[in-house]
Enzyme design. Structure first.
Site, PDB file in Angstrom:
ATOM      1  N   GLY A 410      57.566  38.754 -51.641  1.00 27.88           N
ATOM      2  CA  GLY A 410      58.673  39.446 -52.087  1.00 27.88           C
ATOM      3  C   GLY A 410      60.024  38.291 -51.830  1.00 27.88           C
ATOM      4  N   SER A 411      61.077  39.047 -51.479  1.00 26.97           N
ATOM      5  CA  SER A 411      62.328  38.432 -51.455  1.00 26.97           C
ATOM      6  C   SER A 411      62.372  37.258 -50.538  1.00 26.97           C
ATOM      7  CB  SER A 411      63.380  39.518 -51.240  1.00 26.97           C
ATOM      8  OG  SER A 411      63.566  40.369 -52.204  1.00 26.97           O
TER       9      SER A 411
END
Length: 665
Positions: A410-411
């Site tokens: 993810g981020s």
């Protein structure tokens, strides 16, 4: 001519007569006997034994006994040598002679060698005179007399123990309570006793009866049923109140930190057929590492068993023939901190997830955690059928080692995307002006859009995008870099290759990027990008180490070294680190929940989404990476699955916070 032939006939007759009356030599007989002995032909050897020996021992007894002794003591490379004297013996008028012999062999307890005098006697058999061996058991081993028995005992090596960096035992050779019963003491209370035991030991009555019905069991024997930790003192005492039941302390492998270290340390168990086929020097009574470091470092931990070959002498004495000392296994001293590991495991709170903690300056691994977990001691004590079923049917899969697997980051990938962008000349001050929460490059993307959580109504530069965790910005940067440059940048961080670590960790993957949409999603840690929690932590070490990634270590006193040198410049490392500081210090930062700790921190949150199609609500894994920027001795990477109904990445921030508070303040 006839006269010459006639003259030769008496001479030939004399020679033939001389040959027929030549006496057999004991040396010749013994050399033939030595040949039979070296080839293990005990049947042939028996035929050349003296009459008195044959009268006292049958051929079947002779062959069986000595073959069993050689086989049972692991004899090989047998070398029997007749030590021929320089001056031959005159045996013409003798009935008995002694000939020197050397016997050498290898055994399971080491080499054995000795010399003795072999006695040969002259006997008349079938009107022929010949020499025969006056055998006795000392020809096999000099300590052996008469009908004494040769025995072998294994000298067990002590298994190496495993310690954390502070000397706390993680796997030790301790003791447990062994609970069992003596069948004859049950008397007429068998039904009542079995019922109580079944309840207290959480074993079915059929499981208990299976133990009692083993072939070796006799009425007065103690029959082990289950083992308990020494911590279960009260439970053991209660069990011994049941008639016929008793408890004794026996040696066992003990795992003091139970669930918190189960996936890293593993456990041992009895060898099975496949183990014996792979490890030729193991016996059916041995234990072997079944998972974790116990399995990975089995050879070092196991050590080498020794053995002793001895004769059971009179008055219960042991006459040693050969002895090979046991070589104890090596102790393993890890870099991990047991307290930190336990704290992180507690904070994961049995939610599915993983974590890795490292010292970013040295590469020392301080924690490797997988949740949920299991108590490895129960494998030592013996799992009941119900306990085994509970582990294998649990939907959260406590037997899965999550820290060794790779997941979509993810981020938390965005700092890597930012550094690759800076390394390739992208201006961090150039803003992106996108309205709304969704964006697509053009209509060729059809119904697919990149989404972001917040839109603050102003143009976004790289610093803003990092603080807000703006997916659209980093998707655009990946597209601007292009597939080849972006993938090459990730490979500089160690993607698509094995991590140089002594415990097997799944390699991180860039994925097979086949479209612009996949490239855009990869820029913010989605698509097919995958990372392990350990590799994510290592990657972030570059921001504290002037752009270089340290080699992770698991054993104390390993030298610090660099795995990936200069994956980015020192200046770019500092720039991205400053962005991550603001992720925590800025009110709009996704890691702002950590700002009140009063610790100089940098970090990044992340949420990886999994859903069938856009617009649906799917599952989310939450990530958080945090590190002390002024005293870089701890960097933690944590992932928790299924945070979609728990506040997303905010949930993992709250779970990590107590760890940082206790170990960085």
């Amino acid at each position: 001519m006839k006269k010459i032939i006639a003259a030769l006939i008496p001479a030939v007759f004399i020679l033939l007569l001389s040959a027929c009356t030549e006496q057999p030599k004991p040396e010749d007989k013994f050399q033939e006997y030595v040949r039979l002995w070296n080839s293990g032909n005990f049947e042939g050897m028996y035929n050349d034994l003296s009459s008195d020996v044959q009268k006292s021992t049958s051929k079947e007894e002779f062959v069986s006994r000595y073959k069993k002794i050689y086989s049972g003591t692991g004899v090989n490379h047998l070398k029997v040598t007749y030590l021929k004297p320089e001056k031959p013996q005159d045996s013409k008028d003798k009935k008995q002679v002694s000939l020197p012999v050397s016997i050498k062999m290898d055994t399971m307890a080491g080499p054995v060698s000795f010399e003795k005098k072999a006695v040969l006697v002259k006997e008349e058999r079938d009107k022929k005179s010949d020499w025969y061996i006056k055998w006795d058991p000392s020809y096999i081993y000099p300590q052996l007399i008469g009908n004494e028995k040769v025995s072998v005992r294994t000298l067990n090596a002590k298994r190496g123990q495993i310690y954390d960096r502070n000397g706390s035992p993680l796997a030790e050779n301790g003791k447990v309570y062994q609970i069992g019963l003596i069948p004859e003491k049950m008397m007429d209370k068998k039904t009542e006793i079995l019922s109580k035991l079944s309840k207290e030991l959480q074993m079915s009555e059929s499981e208990i009866m299976k133990q009692l019905n083993q072939s070796w069991v006799k009425p007065g024997y103690f029959v082990p049923l289950k083992e308990l930790s020494l911590e279960d003192k009260d439970r053991a005492a209660k069990l011994t109140e049941i008639p016929s039941v008793s408890a004794r302390q026996v040696p066992a492998r003990v795992y003091p930190y139970k669930e918190s270290f189960a996936h890293l340390i593993g456990y041992i168990g009895p060898v099975i057929k496949e183990d014996l086929e792979k490890h030729k020097d193991y016996s059916a009574q041995d234990q072997i590492g079944k998972r974790g470091l116990e399995q990975v470092y089995e050879e070092q931990l196991k050590g080498k068993n020794g053995s002793i070959i001895y004769v059971n002498g009179s008055n219960k004495t042991e006459k040693v023939i050969a002895e090979k000392k046991a070589k104890d296994g090596q102790n393993l001293k890890l870099t991990v901190d047991a307290g930190l590991q336990k704290k992180i495991y507690t904070q994961l709170n049995n939610e599915p997830g993983s974590a890795a903690a490292i010292n970013p300056s040295t590469g020392e691994t301080l924690a490797l955690v997988s949740s949920p977990s299991f108590d490895p001691n129960k494998y030592i004590h013996g799992l009941t059928q119900k306990e085994r079923e509970d582990l294998t049917t649990n939907p959260n899969n406590p037997l899965l080692n999550r820290f060794s697997y790779a997941y979509a980051p993810g981020s938390t990938l965005k700092p890597l995307t930012a550094s690759i962008s800076l390394e390739n000349g992208i201006d961090p001050n150039k803003t992106m002006d996108v309205k709304g929460l969704q964006w697509q490059k053009d209509t060729s993307w059809g119904n697919y859009y990149v989404s972001r959580v917040h839109e603050y109504g102003t143009p976004v530069d790289m610093v803003d995008a990092m603080i807000y965790s703006d997916n659209i910005y980093f998707a655009q940067k990946a597209l601007e870099l292009g597939k080849d440059t972006f993938t090459k940048g990730l490979k500089k961080f160690g993607f698509n290759e094995k991590i140089p670590f002594p415990y097997p960790i799944t390699s991180s993957k860039t994925g097979d990027i086949q479209s612009e949409i996949q490239l855009a999603d990869s820029g913010y840690g989605q698509a097919q990008v995958q990372m392990s929690s350990l590799h994510l932590a290592l990657s972030y070490s570059a921001f504290l180490n002037k752009g270089s990634i340290v080699i992770p270590t698991l054993f104390l006193n390993n030298e610090q070294s660099i795995w990936k040198k200069s994956v980015m410049s020192e200046d770019h490392a500092y720039q991205v680190l400053d962005m991550m500081k603001q992720v925590i210090s800025n009110r709009r930062g996704t890691g702002y929940g950590l700002h009140d700790l009063g610790i100089p921190l940098a970090g990044k949150t992340g949420t990886a989404e999994f859903k069938e199609k856009q617009g649906e609500k799917g599952k989310e894994n939450g990530w958080m990476v945090a590190m002390n920027t002024e005293n870089p001795r701890l960097l933690v990477s944590m992932m928790i699955e299924n945070v979609q109904d728990k506040g997303g990445s905010a949930h993992i921030v709250s779970q990590m916070k107590p760890v940082l508070k206790d170990y960085l303040k």
